[in-house]
Write a protein that holds these residues in place. Structure first.
Motif, PDB file in Angstrom:
ATOM      1  N   GLU A  21      33.156  24.876  46.112  1.00 16.71           N
ATOM      2  CA  GLU A  21      33.754  26.095  45.566  1.00 16.71           C
ATOM      3  C   GLU A  21      35.030  26.477  46.163  1.00 16.71           C
ATOM      4  OE1 GLU A  21      31.289  29.258  44.633  1.00 16.71           O
ATOM      5  OE2 GLU A  21      30.184  28.230  42.889  1.00 16.71           O
ATOM      6  N   THR A  22      36.141  26.704  45.323  1.00 12.56           N
ATOM      7  CA  THR A  22      37.387  27.276  46.158  1.00 12.56           C
ATOM      8  C   THR A  22      37.738  28.528  45.643  1.00 12.56           C
ATOM      9  OG1 THR A  22      38.116  24.915  46.374  1.00 12.56           O
ATOM     10  CG2 THR A  22      39.709  26.535  46.467  1.00 12.56           C
ATOM     11  N   ALA A  23      37.713  29.517  46.189  1.00 17.16           N
ATOM     12  CA  ALA A  23      37.764  30.916  45.669  1.00 17.16           C
ATOM     13  C   ALA A  23      39.404  31.378  45.463  1.00 17.16           C
ATOM     14  CB  ALA A  23      37.344  32.033  46.394  1.00 17.16           C
ATOM     15  N   PRO A  24      39.814  31.769  44.478  1.00 16.20           N
ATOM     16  CA  PRO A  24      41.147  32.268  44.683  1.00 16.20           C
ATOM     17  C   PRO A  24      41.546  33.313  45.504  1.00 16.20           C
ATOM     18  CG  PRO A  24      40.203  33.165  42.665  1.00 16.20           C
ATOM     19  CD  PRO A  24      39.453  32.231  43.253  1.00 16.20           C
ATOM     20  N   VAL A  25      42.985  33.295  46.129  1.00 21.12           N
ATOM     21  CA  VAL A  25      43.202  34.392  47.045  1.00 21.12           C
ATOM     22  C   VAL A  25      43.114  35.777  46.199  1.00 21.12           C
ATOM     23  CG1 VAL A  25      44.936  35.331  48.278  1.00 21.12           C
ATOM     24  CG2 VAL A  25      44.543  32.959  48.497  1.00 21.12           C
ATOM     25  N   ILE A  26      43.838  35.735  44.908  1.00 22.45           N
ATOM     26  CA  ILE A  26      43.777  36.930  44.068  1.00 22.45           C
ATOM     27  C   ILE A  26      42.771  36.483  42.836  1.00 22.45           C
ATOM     28  CG2 ILE A  26      44.949  38.342  42.491  1.00 22.45           C
ATOM     29  CD1 ILE A  26      47.425  37.432  44.069  1.00 22.45           C
ATOM     30  N   MET A  27      41.763  37.429  42.888  1.00 20.20           N
ATOM     31  CA  MET A  27      40.743  37.124  42.052  1.00 20.20           C
ATOM     32  C   MET A  27      40.639  38.307  40.722  1.00 20.20           C
ATOM     33  SD  MET A  27      38.128  35.229  41.054  1.00 20.20           S
ATOM     34  CE  MET A  27      36.632  35.296  40.093  1.00 20.20           C
ATOM     35  N   ASP A  28      40.757  39.534  41.076  1.00 21.46           N
ATOM     36  CA  ASP A  28      40.701  40.458  39.893  1.00 21.46           C
ATOM     37  C   ASP A  28      41.934  41.418  40.053  1.00 21.46           C
ATOM     38  OD1 ASP A  28      40.201  42.441  38.259  1.00 21.46           O
ATOM     39  OD2 ASP A  28      38.199  43.056  39.131  1.00 21.46           O
ATOM     40  N   LEU A  29      42.793  41.604  39.169  1.00 26.73           N
ATOM     41  CA  LEU A  29      44.095  42.434  39.010  1.00 26.73           C
ATOM     42  C   LEU A  29      44.078  43.686  38.254  1.00 26.73           C
ATOM     43  CD1 LEU A  29      46.911  39.696  39.252  1.00 26.73           C
ATOM     44  CD2 LEU A  29      46.269  41.418  41.008  1.00 26.73           C
ATOM     45  N   GLN A  30      42.523  43.933  37.837  1.00 28.38           N
ATOM     46  CA  GLN A  30      42.327  44.990  36.703  1.00 28.38           C
ATOM     47  C   GLN A  30      42.681  46.486  37.092  1.00 28.38           C
ATOM     48  OE1 GLN A  30      41.159  44.214  33.447  1.00 28.38           O
ATOM     49  NE2 GLN A  30      42.150  45.954  33.320  1.00 28.38           N
ATOM     50  N   ALA A  31      42.555  46.646  38.712  1.00 29.87           N
ATOM     51  CA  ALA A  31      42.976  48.004  39.137  1.00 29.87           C
ATOM     52  C   ALA A  31      44.558  48.065  38.898  1.00 29.87           C
ATOM     53  CB  ALA A  31      42.527  48.072  40.528  1.00 29.87           C
ATOM     54  N   THR A  32      45.277  46.852  39.249  1.00 32.29           N
ATOM     55  CA  THR A  32      46.547  47.091  39.186  1.00 32.29           C
ATOM     56  C   THR A  32      47.325  47.218  37.810  1.00 32.29           C
ATOM     57  OG1 THR A  32      46.569  45.731  40.982  1.00 32.29           O
ATOM     58  CG2 THR A  32      48.500  45.875  39.679  1.00 32.29           C
ATOM     59  N   ALA A  33      46.541  46.456  36.859  1.00 27.37           N
ATOM     60  CA  ALA A  33      46.605  46.658  35.639  1.00 27.37           C
ATOM     61  C   ALA A  33      46.294  47.979  34.828  1.00 27.37           C
ATOM     62  CB  ALA A  33      45.971  45.643  34.781  1.00 27.37           C
ATOM     63  N   ASP A  34      45.403  48.496  35.366  1.00 26.98           N
ATOM     64  CA  ASP A  34      45.114  49.938  34.794  1.00 26.98           C
ATOM     65  C   ASP A  34      46.079  50.885  35.158  1.00 26.98           C
ATOM     66  OD1 ASP A  34      42.830  48.854  33.520  1.00 26.98           O
ATOM     67  OD2 ASP A  34      41.484  49.569  35.269  1.00 26.98           O
ATOM     68  N   LEU A  35      46.602  50.801  36.631  1.00 28.60           N
ATOM     69  CA  LEU A  35      47.861  51.576  37.149  1.00 28.60           C
ATOM     70  C   LEU A  35      48.728  51.427  36.348  1.00 28.60           C
ATOM     71  CD1 LEU A  35      48.731  53.692  38.937  1.00 28.60           C
ATOM     72  CD2 LEU A  35      49.116  51.767  40.617  1.00 28.60           C
ATOM     73  N   ALA A  36      49.115  50.063  36.067  1.00 28.81           N
ATOM     74  CA  ALA A  36      50.493  49.949  35.153  1.00 28.81           C
ATOM     75  C   ALA A  36      50.354  50.392  33.898  1.00 28.81           C
ATOM     76  CB  ALA A  36      50.716  48.273  35.084  1.00 28.81           C
ATOM     77  N   LYS A  37      49.230  50.246  33.247  1.00 29.90           N
ATOM     78  CA  LYS A  37      48.995  51.039  31.774  1.00 29.90           C
ATOM     79  C   LYS A  37      49.252  52.353  31.981  1.00 29.90           C
ATOM     80  CE  LYS A  37      46.002  47.460  30.100  1.00 29.90           C
ATOM     81  NZ  LYS A  37      44.665  46.795  29.956  1.00 29.90           N
ATOM     82  N   SER A  38      48.844  53.256  32.930  1.00 30.43           N
ATOM     83  CA  SER A  38      48.844  54.439  33.234  1.00 30.43           C
ATOM     84  C   SER A  38      50.023  54.934  33.358  1.00 30.43           C
ATOM     85  CB  SER A  38      47.738  55.023  34.106  1.00 30.43           C
ATOM     86  OG  SER A  38      47.800  56.434  34.687  1.00 30.43           O
ATOM     87  N   ILE A  39      51.116  54.227  33.945  1.00 28.67           N
ATOM     88  CA  ILE A  39      52.278  54.536  34.477  1.00 28.67           C
ATOM     89  C   ILE A  39      53.226  54.644  33.153  1.00 28.67           C
ATOM     90  CG2 ILE A  39      54.337  53.630  35.564  1.00 28.67           C
ATOM     91  CD1 ILE A  39      52.722  52.733  37.958  1.00 28.67           C
ATOM     92  N   LEU A  40      52.900  53.476  32.238  1.00 33.01           N
ATOM     93  CA  LEU A  40      53.717  53.330  30.972  1.00 33.01           C
ATOM     94  C   LEU A  40      52.988  54.031  29.953  1.00 33.01           C
ATOM     95  CD1 LEU A  40      54.411  49.467  31.653  1.00 33.01           C
ATOM     96  CD2 LEU A  40      55.973  51.378  32.064  1.00 33.01           C
ATOM     97  N   SER A  41      52.174  54.737  30.172  1.00 43.83           N
ATOM     98  CA  SER A  41      51.423  55.468  28.869  1.00 43.83           C
ATOM     99  C   SER A  41      52.288  56.644  28.503  1.00 43.83           C
ATOM    100  CB  SER A  41      49.980  55.994  29.382  1.00 43.83           C
ATOM    101  OG  SER A  41      50.124  56.887  30.437  1.00 43.83           O
TER     102      SER A  41
END
Length: 326
Positions: A183-203
């Motif tokens: 198994e090879t894990a990606p360095v970046i697995m989950d960006l949901q927190a960043t996406a939620d912040l971006a959605k909040s900023i642009l809301s």
């Protein structure tokens, strides 16, 4: 008499296997080669009736050893059984026949393991399991925020799995073999927190307040659509981890604040002084007034800080402007 007995025994077993001879524990006494092959094929059940399972978590794949390339060579074994007590000379043949009747002679059948078949089976399983490693990603399309989750890369290690299969074939046993998977894990697995912040900023729109609430100019509003064009996603790496940080286009923000800076400027006023002849000293007849001006760099820092915190407004930062004469 003895000669007659021996002659009769030899004549009776002229075309059949002598008593006491077996292959893999199956007694072939008194059978012709053809009959022995048929019986042996029926008794050598492991290739068809054995069960080997490959597993990965809750998933299982079942095969019999024959499907994995494991088979016996019954004809060679039967021919060896038929040769017991034959072709070695009279005394040696009689001795072999007597030993077989007294103690028994068991012959292990030749085993054929065509590993290519097992390899092909594992390749087919690998097609169902293998998946590429995918880094999580995030993009902005206007005020829409699109995020793709990361995926752990998985690859079946076929040679290592084949190695784990060999002990089962060695002792002709059933069993379950966990697939060896890299198994090879990606360095970046989950960006949901960043996406939620971006959605909040642009809301909603972002409001820039003057430093002094009583000031006549302002507030200034950056519409959500315009804010989206200023928003930037900056990748960072730190101690083996990585992600994306939201920021604004600093130069664009500096240009925007530069356009409103003149309306915020309060010019300094020099102090007025005269020379008092009687006292022979300089007297201040009008105190200096400290001016105010927009601190562009600190104001930009404050706006970016508030946006990264998910806030929807920020106050400008002013700086003093000293008069030439105090």
């Amino acid at each position: 008499v003895l000669f007659a007995i021996v002659f009769g025994f030899e004549a009776k077993h002229e075309n059949v296997i002598f008593p006491g001879v077996s292959v893999n524990g199956t007694d072939l006494s008194g059978l012709t080669v053809g009959q022995a092959v048929v019986k042996l094929n029926a008794s050598l059940s492991y290739p068809k009736e054995g069960q080997i399972f490959f597993s990965d978590g809750d998933s299982r794949w079942a095969f019999n050893p024959g499907q994995l390339g494991y088979t016996f060579e019954p004809i060679d074994a039967v021919e060896q059984a038929y040769k017991v007590g034959r072709g070695q000379g009279l005394l040696a043949d009689l001795s072999g026949q007597f030993l077989a009747m007294k103690s028994g002679v068991n012959i292990d059948p030749s085993v054929v393991y065509d590993q290519r078949q097992a390899h092909d089976v594992l390749q087919e399983i690998a097609r169902q399991i293998d998946q590429p490693m995918i880094e999580a990603s995030i993009t902005l399309d206007g005020t829409e925020v699109n995020v793709s989750m990361g995926q752990v890369g998985r690859r079946v290690d076929i040679p290592a799995t084949l190695k784990k299969l060999e002990p089962y074939f060695l002792i002709q046993s059933n069993g379950t073999i966990p697939l060896v998977i890299e198994e090879t894990a990606p360095v970046i697995m989950d960006l949901q927190a960043t996406a939620d912040l971006a959605k909040s900023i642009l809301s909603q729109d972002f409001t820039i307040q003057p430093a002094d609430p009583n000031f006549v100019a302002g507030p200034w509003v950056i519409k959500a659509q315009d804010l989206a064009s200023l928003l930037q996603l900056e990748r960072y790496s730190d101690a083996g981890t990585a992600g994306y940080q939201l920021s604004l286009n600093r130069q664009s923000l500096l240009n925007y604040l530069g356009s409103i800076a003149p309306s915020l400027r309060v010019e300094p006023v020099n102090a007025r002084m005269i020379f008092n002849d009687d006292r022979r000293e300089i007297e201040v007849i009008q105190n200096a007034v400290i001016g105010k001006g927009l601190d562009l760099e600190k104001s930009v820092d404050k706006i970016i800080e508030q946006i990264q915190a998910g806030q929807h407004e920020a106050a400008l930062v002013m700086q003093d402007i000293d008069p030439a004469v105090k």
